[in-house]
Scaffold this motif. Structure first.
Motif, PDB file in Angstrom:
ATOM      1  N   ILE A  18      -6.016  46.718 -34.868  1.00 20.11           N
ATOM      2  CA  ILE A  18      -6.807  47.701 -36.419  1.00 20.11           C
ATOM      3  C   ILE A  18      -4.466  47.432 -36.267  1.00 20.11           C
ATOM      4  N   VAL A  19      -4.533  48.263 -35.065  1.00 17.49           N
ATOM      5  CA  VAL A  19      -2.705  48.734 -35.069  1.00 17.49           C
ATOM      6  C   VAL A  19      -1.868  47.719 -35.691  1.00 17.49           C
ATOM      7  N   GLN A  20      -2.080  46.794 -34.936  1.00 13.69           N
ATOM      8  CA  GLN A  20      -1.743  44.808 -34.849  1.00 13.69           C
ATOM      9  C   GLN A  20      -1.751  44.257 -36.002  1.00 13.69           C
ATOM     10  N   GLN A  21      -2.989  44.276 -36.701  1.00 16.62           N
ATOM     11  CA  GLN A  21      -2.720  43.502 -37.781  1.00 16.62           C
ATOM     12  C   GLN A  21      -2.253  44.211 -39.037  1.00 16.62           C
ATOM     13  N   THR A  22      -2.567  45.513 -38.753  1.00 20.05           N
ATOM     14  CA  THR A  22      -1.336  46.117 -39.809  1.00 20.05           C
ATOM     15  C   THR A  22       0.337  46.608 -39.732  1.00 20.05           C
ATOM     16  N   LYS A  23       0.384  46.450 -38.794  1.00 17.75           N
ATOM     17  CA  LYS A  23       2.246  46.287 -38.076  1.00 17.75           C
ATOM     18  C   LYS A  23       2.198  45.266 -38.433  1.00 17.75           C
ATOM     19  N   GLN A  24       1.603  43.587 -38.363  1.00 13.65           N
ATOM     20  CA  GLN A  24       1.453  42.262 -39.506  1.00 13.65           C
ATOM     21  C   GLN A  24       2.098  42.651 -39.994  1.00 13.65           C
ATOM     22  N   ALA A  25       0.968  42.894 -40.883  1.00 11.31           N
ATOM     23  CA  ALA A  25       0.907  42.892 -42.756  1.00 11.31           C
ATOM     24  C   ALA A  25       2.235  43.599 -43.047  1.00 11.31           C
ATOM     25  N   LEU A  26       2.568  45.074 -42.620  1.00 14.61           N
ATOM     26  CA  LEU A  26       3.974  45.670 -43.053  1.00 14.61           C
ATOM     27  C   LEU A  26       5.181  44.094 -42.578  1.00 14.61           C
ATOM     28  N   ARG A  27       5.077  43.837 -41.436  1.00 15.52           N
ATOM     29  CA  ARG A  27       6.152  42.566 -41.175  1.00 15.52           C
ATOM     30  C   ARG A  27       6.574  41.907 -42.428  1.00 15.52           C
TER      31      ARG A  27
END
Length: 130
Positions: A18-27
């Motif tokens: 979840i953290v990784q996917q959120t960061k990807q969406a932010l990037r």
């Protein structure tokens, strides 16, 4: 809004996904400052995971200063990451490259290993950044 996809076979903890996917969406610019993340209940309904797992991920994102919880309102994006919008011409080039790799018979893990080795060569001094 981001839609989380949990891969139970990946060996990566669910909250980390979840953290990784959120960061990807932010990037990628899919999430921007002010956007609301899905509620824990919405994530649980969509993924059938424990609500405490979602809350753990959101606490980690908050600890990193990326989101903030507003009592009674939800969790909101505080700041963005990177500068690689989803509609970048570089994405189109990468998409074409991935299609060629697939057509050449490479498996997903082969492509990931190849791409990671190239990234490591070009970004050696930024290893360990999330």
């Amino acid at each position: 809004m981001v839609e989380y996809r949990i891969d139970r076979r990946s060996g990566v903890a669910t909250y980390v996904q979840i953290v990784q996917q959120t960061k990807q969406a932010l990037r990628l610019g899919l999430l921007e400052p002010g956007d609301r993340l899905p509620t824990a209940r919405e994530v649980v309904e969509a993924t059938a995971i424990n609500p405490n797992t979602v809350l753990k991920a959101y606490r980690e994102l908050e600890r990193e200063g990326l989101v903030e919880a507003r009592r009674g309102l939800g969790t909101f994006v505080r700041r963005s990451l990177g500068a690689a919008p989803a509609d970048s011409p570089l994405r189109a080039e990468l998409d074409a490259w991935a299609a060629r790799a697939s057509a050449a018979g490479l498996e997903r893990d082969d492509v990931a290993a190849l791409f990671t080795s190239v990234l490591d060569a070009h970004f050696a001094d930024s290893k360990g950044d999330a």
